[in-house]
Scaffold this motif. Structure first.
Motif, PDB file in Angstrom:
ATOM      1  N   LEU A  48       0.818  -1.216   0.000  1.00 27.14           N
ATOM      2  CA  LEU A  48       0.000   0.000   0.000  1.00 27.14           C
ATOM      3  C   LEU A  48       0.853   1.268   0.000  1.00 27.14           C
ATOM      4  O   LEU A  48       0.319   2.372  -0.128  1.00 27.14           O
ATOM      5  CB  LEU A  48      -0.945   0.001   1.202  1.00 27.14           C
ATOM      6  CG  LEU A  48      -1.966  -1.138   1.233  1.00 27.14           C
ATOM      7  CD1 LEU A  48      -2.837  -1.043   2.484  1.00 27.14           C
ATOM      8  CD2 LEU A  48      -2.809  -1.152  -0.026  1.00 27.14           C
ATOM      9  N   TYR A  49       2.162   1.122   0.116  1.00 24.00           N
ATOM     10  CA  TYR A  49       3.070   2.273   0.094  1.00 24.00           C
ATOM     11  C   TYR A  49       3.088   2.857  -1.319  1.00 24.00           C
ATOM     12  O   TYR A  49       3.439   2.165  -2.281  1.00 24.00           O
ATOM     13  CB  TYR A  49       4.471   1.849   0.544  1.00 24.00           C
ATOM     14  CG  TYR A  49       5.534   2.894   0.312  1.00 24.00           C
ATOM     15  CD1 TYR A  49       5.478   4.114   0.980  1.00 24.00           C
ATOM     16  CD2 TYR A  49       6.572   2.675  -0.571  1.00 24.00           C
ATOM     17  CE1 TYR A  49       6.446   5.078   0.777  1.00 24.00           C
ATOM     18  CE2 TYR A  49       7.554   3.629  -0.777  1.00 24.00           C
ATOM     19  CZ  TYR A  49       7.482   4.828  -0.102  1.00 24.00           C
ATOM     20  OH  TYR A  49       8.439   5.789  -0.314  1.00 24.00           O
ATOM     21  N   LEU A  50       2.653   4.102  -1.449  1.00 23.42           N
ATOM     22  CA  LEU A  50       2.581   4.816  -2.733  1.00 23.42           C
ATOM     23  C   LEU A  50       1.787   4.042  -3.788  1.00 23.42           C
ATOM     24  O   LEU A  50       2.058   4.139  -4.977  1.00 23.42           O
ATOM     25  CB  LEU A  50       3.982   5.151  -3.258  1.00 23.42           C
ATOM     26  CG  LEU A  50       4.853   6.025  -2.351  1.00 23.42           C
ATOM     27  CD1 LEU A  50       6.209   6.282  -2.991  1.00 23.42           C
ATOM     28  CD2 LEU A  50       4.168   7.346  -2.021  1.00 23.42           C
ATOM     29  N   ALA A  51       0.791   3.289  -3.353  1.00 27.32           N
ATOM     30  CA  ALA A  51       0.008   2.447  -4.250  1.00 27.32           C
ATOM     31  C   ALA A  51      -0.858   3.282  -5.197  1.00 27.32           C
ATOM     32  O   ALA A  51      -1.382   4.340  -4.822  1.00 27.32           O
ATOM     33  CB  ALA A  51      -0.872   1.505  -3.440  1.00 27.32           C
ATOM     34  N   SER A  52      -1.028   2.770  -6.388  1.00 31.76           N
ATOM     35  CA  SER A  52      -1.921   3.384  -7.373  1.00 31.76           C
ATOM     36  C   SER A  52      -3.371   3.105  -6.990  1.00 31.76           C
ATOM     37  O   SER A  52      -3.658   2.242  -6.156  1.00 31.76           O
ATOM     38  CB  SER A  52      -1.641   2.800  -8.756  1.00 31.76           C
ATOM     39  OG  SER A  52      -2.047   1.430  -8.777  1.00 31.76           O
ATOM     40  N   ALA A  53      -4.290   3.796  -7.635  1.00 31.31           N
ATOM     41  CA  ALA A  53      -5.715   3.549  -7.395  1.00 31.31           C
ATOM     42  C   ALA A  53      -6.064   2.102  -7.715  1.00 31.31           C
ATOM     43  O   ALA A  53      -6.856   1.478  -6.999  1.00 31.31           O
ATOM     44  CB  ALA A  53      -6.567   4.504  -8.221  1.00 31.31           C
ATOM     45  N   GLY A  54      -5.476   1.545  -8.756  1.00 30.71           N
ATOM     46  CA  GLY A  54      -5.744   0.150  -9.116  1.00 30.71           C
ATOM     47  C   GLY A  54      -5.291  -0.825  -8.040  1.00 30.71           C
ATOM     48  O   GLY A  54      -6.009  -1.780  -7.716  1.00 30.71           O
ATOM     49  N   THR A  55      -4.112  -0.590  -7.472  1.00 28.86           N
ATOM     50  CA  THR A  55      -3.615  -1.449  -6.400  1.00 28.86           C
ATOM     51  C   THR A  55      -4.481  -1.304  -5.155  1.00 28.86           C
ATOM     52  O   THR A  55      -4.793  -2.295  -4.476  1.00 28.86           O
ATOM     53  CB  THR A  55      -2.145  -1.110  -6.081  1.00 28.86           C
ATOM     54  OG1 THR A  55      -1.358  -1.340  -7.254  1.00 28.86           O
ATOM     55  CG2 THR A  55      -1.612  -1.939  -4.929  1.00 28.86           C
ATOM     56  N   PRO A  68      -0.682  10.062  -5.157  1.00 25.03           N
ATOM     57  CA  PRO A  68      -1.970  10.371  -5.767  1.00 25.03           C
ATOM     58  C   PRO A  68      -2.983   9.217  -5.725  1.00 25.03           C
ATOM     59  O   PRO A  68      -4.119   9.382  -6.147  1.00 25.03           O
ATOM     60  CB  PRO A  68      -1.613  10.711  -7.201  1.00 25.03           C
ATOM     61  CG  PRO A  68      -0.407   9.873  -7.490  1.00 25.03           C
ATOM     62  CD  PRO A  68       0.358   9.808  -6.185  1.00 25.03           C
ATOM     63  N   GLY A  69      -2.593   8.074  -5.206  1.00 20.34           N
ATOM     64  CA  GLY A  69      -3.463   6.906  -5.226  1.00 20.34           C
ATOM     65  C   GLY A  69      -4.804   7.115  -4.559  1.00 20.34           C
ATOM     66  O   GLY A  69      -5.848   6.728  -5.099  1.00 20.34           O
ATOM     67  N   LEU A  70      -4.816   7.731  -3.350  1.00 15.74           N
ATOM     68  CA  LEU A  70      -6.081   7.922  -2.642  1.00 15.74           C
ATOM     69  C   LEU A  70      -7.010   8.871  -3.402  1.00 15.74           C
ATOM     70  O   LEU A  70      -8.204   8.597  -3.538  1.00 15.74           O
ATOM     71  CB  LEU A  70      -5.839   8.439  -1.227  1.00 15.74           C
ATOM     72  CG  LEU A  70      -5.234   7.447  -0.241  1.00 15.74           C
ATOM     73  CD1 LEU A  70      -5.012   8.124   1.108  1.00 15.74           C
ATOM     74  CD2 LEU A  70      -6.101   6.219  -0.073  1.00 15.74           C
ATOM     75  N   GLU A  71      -6.465   9.978  -3.874  1.00 14.49           N
ATOM     76  CA  GLU A  71      -7.282  10.925  -4.638  1.00 14.49           C
ATOM     77  C   GLU A  71      -7.846  10.255  -5.886  1.00 14.49           C
ATOM     78  O   GLU A  71      -9.043  10.370  -6.183  1.00 14.49           O
ATOM     79  CB  GLU A  71      -6.442  12.141  -5.019  1.00 14.49           C
ATOM     80  CG  GLU A  71      -7.205  13.181  -5.823  1.00 14.49           C
ATOM     81  CD  GLU A  71      -6.348  14.387  -6.140  1.00 14.49           C
ATOM     82  OE1 GLU A  71      -6.495  14.921  -7.257  1.00 14.49           O
ATOM     83  OE2 GLU A  71      -5.547  14.816  -5.287  1.00 14.49           O
ATOM     84  N   ASP A  72      -6.997   9.553  -6.606  1.00 10.93           N
ATOM     85  CA  ASP A  72      -7.452   8.861  -7.816  1.00 10.93           C
ATOM     86  C   ASP A  72      -8.521   7.824  -7.488  1.00 10.93           C
ATOM     87  O   ASP A  72      -9.465   7.629  -8.258  1.00 10.93           O
ATOM     88  CB  ASP A  72      -6.270   8.191  -8.525  1.00 10.93           C
ATOM     89  CG  ASP A  72      -5.290   9.192  -9.117  1.00 10.93           C
ATOM     90  OD1 ASP A  72      -5.638  10.381  -9.253  1.00 10.93           O
ATOM     91  OD2 ASP A  72      -4.156   8.770  -9.439  1.00 10.93           O
TER      92      ASP A  72
END
Length: 177
Positions: free
Chosen positions: A82-89, A111-115
């Motif tokens: 979950l470290y710096l994870a993308s929205a897909g992850t 940007p993962g959470l925002e995305d």
């Protein structure tokens, strides 16, 4: 219906250039913001029966301070994936949440959470514009999802709450270090 609460880690420090990004701690403003957001989430009456969090130091410290304002949270391992994870992850992680959980807290990074908020919420949602503008550190977004965790997909959520630290205390906003 499932409720997903997203918490972005609080403001971290860059004081020690020898530290890796993963190991950066919170700064004093971040610690205050995380505590204030915990108290706000408690005030909103949100309860959690599942927690997923990044393994970054700033996330671990955010949760420590968040608990000071909120109270007891479920135990959970801090996940490197979950470290710096993308929205897909992040979406894959949500789909793996236990079916028995109804209210989950996911703590991570942009940007993962925002995305993820933008992916899950309908474009017509009036709160979406504030998220599109910026999902600042220590901010909280709450989404109600149609269906179960395993079926989480584009547009399956309704963004019901978006709170930034500066909404609680202007000194926690930009330009007040």
């Amino acid at each position: 219906m499932k409720t997903l609460t997203l918490l972005r880690h609080a403001k971290s420090g860059w004081d020690d250039p020898a530290l890796s990004d993963h190991d950066r701690p919170l700064n004093a403003k971040g610690a205050r913001a995380a505590t204030a957001m915990g108290a706000q989430v408690r005030h909103l009456g949100l309860k959690f029966d599942h927690l997923a969090a990044s393994s970054a130091t700033r996330v671990i410290e955010t949760l420590d301070h968040f608990r000071r304002g909120y109270g007891t949270l479920p135990e959970a391992p801090h996940e490197r994936t979950l470290y710096l994870a993308s929205a897909g992850t992040l979406l894959d992680a949500i789909r793996a949440f236990p079916a028995s959980a109804d209210h989950a807290l996911l703590v991570g990074h942009n940007p993962g959470l925002e995305d993820l908020v933008l992916l899950l919420s309908a474009e017509s949602n009036p709160l979406r514009g504030a998220v599109e503008e910026k999902f600042p550190t220590a901010s909280v977004a709450v989404l109600e999802l149609d269906g179960d965790w395993a079926g989480a997909a584009d547009g399956c959520g309704h963004l019901t709450t978006f709170v930034r630290p500066r909404d609680l205390d202007p000194s926690l906003g930009p330009g007040h270090d």
